[in-house]
Design a protein around this motif. Structure first.
Motif, PDB file in Angstrom:
ATOM      1  N   GLU A   3       0.913  -1.179   0.066  1.00  0.00           N
ATOM      2  CA  GLU A   3      -0.007  -0.578   0.174  1.00  0.00           C
ATOM      3  C   GLU A   3       0.846   1.412  -0.237  1.00  0.00           C
ATOM      4  O   GLU A   3       1.502   1.384   0.486  1.00  0.00           O
ATOM      5  N   THR A   5       1.863   4.776   1.047  1.00  0.00           N
ATOM      6  CA  THR A   5       2.143   5.842   2.263  1.00  0.00           C
ATOM      7  C   THR A   5       1.849   7.268   1.659  1.00  0.00           C
ATOM      8  O   THR A   5       2.392   7.940   1.001  1.00  0.00           O
ATOM      9  N   ASP A  34      -4.246   7.977  -5.027  1.00  0.00           N
ATOM     10  CA  ASP A  34      -3.199   8.029  -4.010  1.00  0.00           C
ATOM     11  C   ASP A  34      -3.799   8.109  -3.273  1.00  0.00           C
ATOM     12  O   ASP A  34      -4.055   7.229  -1.419  1.00  0.00           O
ATOM     13  N   ASP A  37      -7.255   7.928  -1.643  1.00  0.00           N
ATOM     14  CA  ASP A  37      -7.413   5.712  -1.168  1.00  0.00           C
ATOM     15  C   ASP A  37      -7.000   5.808   0.131  1.00  0.00           C
ATOM     16  O   ASP A  37      -7.993   5.235   0.587  1.00  0.00           O
ATOM     17  N   LEU A  38      -5.912   6.419   0.201  1.00  0.00           N
ATOM     18  CA  LEU A  38      -6.015   6.533   1.920  1.00  0.00           C
ATOM     19  C   LEU A  38      -7.031   7.278   2.862  1.00  0.00           C
ATOM     20  O   LEU A  38      -6.578   6.592   4.247  1.00  0.00           O
ATOM     21  N   ASN A  40      -9.833   6.201   3.233  1.00  0.00           N
ATOM     22  CA  ASN A  40     -10.205   4.910   4.093  1.00  0.00           C
ATOM     23  C   ASN A  40      -9.123   4.341   5.402  1.00  0.00           C
ATOM     24  O   ASN A  40      -9.799   2.709   5.516  1.00  0.00           O
ATOM     25  N   ASN A  41      -8.601   4.011   5.313  1.00  0.00           N
ATOM     26  CA  ASN A  41      -6.933   3.790   6.414  1.00  0.00           C
ATOM     27  C   ASN A  41      -7.051   4.480   7.547  1.00  0.00           C
ATOM     28  O   ASN A  41      -7.216   5.226   7.480  1.00  0.00           O
ATOM     29  N   ASP A  43      -5.189   3.817   9.969  1.00  0.00           N
ATOM     30  CA  ASP A  43      -3.627   4.062  10.646  1.00  0.00           C
ATOM     31  C   ASP A  43      -3.295   5.720  10.007  1.00  0.00           C
ATOM     32  O   ASP A  43      -2.433   6.172  10.079  1.00  0.00           O
ATOM     33  N   VAL A  44      -4.101   6.219   9.186  1.00  0.00           N
ATOM     34  CA  VAL A  44      -3.253   7.212   8.302  1.00  0.00           C
ATOM     35  C   VAL A  44      -3.925   8.670   9.067  1.00  0.00           C
ATOM     36  O   VAL A  44      -4.757   8.628   9.273  1.00  0.00           O
ATOM     37  N   GLU A  46      -5.365  11.903   9.855  1.00  0.00           N
ATOM     38  CA  GLU A  46      -6.376  12.366   8.407  1.00  0.00           C
ATOM     39  C   GLU A  46      -5.784  13.301   8.192  1.00  0.00           C
ATOM     40  O   GLU A  46      -6.124  14.016   6.510  1.00  0.00           O
ATOM     41  N   ARG A  49      -3.175  13.830   6.110  1.00  0.00           N
ATOM     42  CA  ARG A  49      -4.110  13.552   4.563  1.00  0.00           C
ATOM     43  C   ARG A  49      -4.404  14.315   4.119  1.00  0.00           C
ATOM     44  O   ARG A  49      -4.186  14.177   2.022  1.00  0.00           O
TER      45      ARG A  49
END
Length: 85
Positions: A3, A5, A34, A37-38, A40-41, A43-44, A46, A49
């Motif tokens: 994935e 990062t 990319d 897409d992150l 929805n993770n 662990d990221v 926000e 991001r």
């Protein structure tokens, strides 16, 4: 497949600065997807991001506007004596 990062996206943003317009826009658009897409993770970070997504959007606009300016719009907006009617 690993994935992407946020660090990968930041590297793509930096790398795009050294590319020609079409390549830069392609790299930036891929990086923008990319980073989206992150979203929805869990662990990221926000906030980071979203900040990166905003930077990508701004950079894409800058590159496209630079290309438009270099493509002749600049001379229409700032004519020299030779270009003036």
């Amino acid at each position: 497949m690993t994935e992407t990062t946020l660090a990968d996206v930041e590297r793509a943003l930096d790398r795009a600065a050294d590319l020609e317009t079409e390549e830069a826009v392609a790299v930036l658009r891929t990086a923008r997807q990319d980073v989206r897409d992150l979203a929805n993770n869990p662990d990221v970070d926000e906030d980071r991001r979203q900040e990166l997504e905003t930077r990508l959007e701004q950079r894409i606009r800058e590159v496209e506007e630079r290309d438009a300016y270099d493509g002749g719009l600049g001379s229409a907006m700032n004519p020299t004596e030779d270009d003036a009617p």
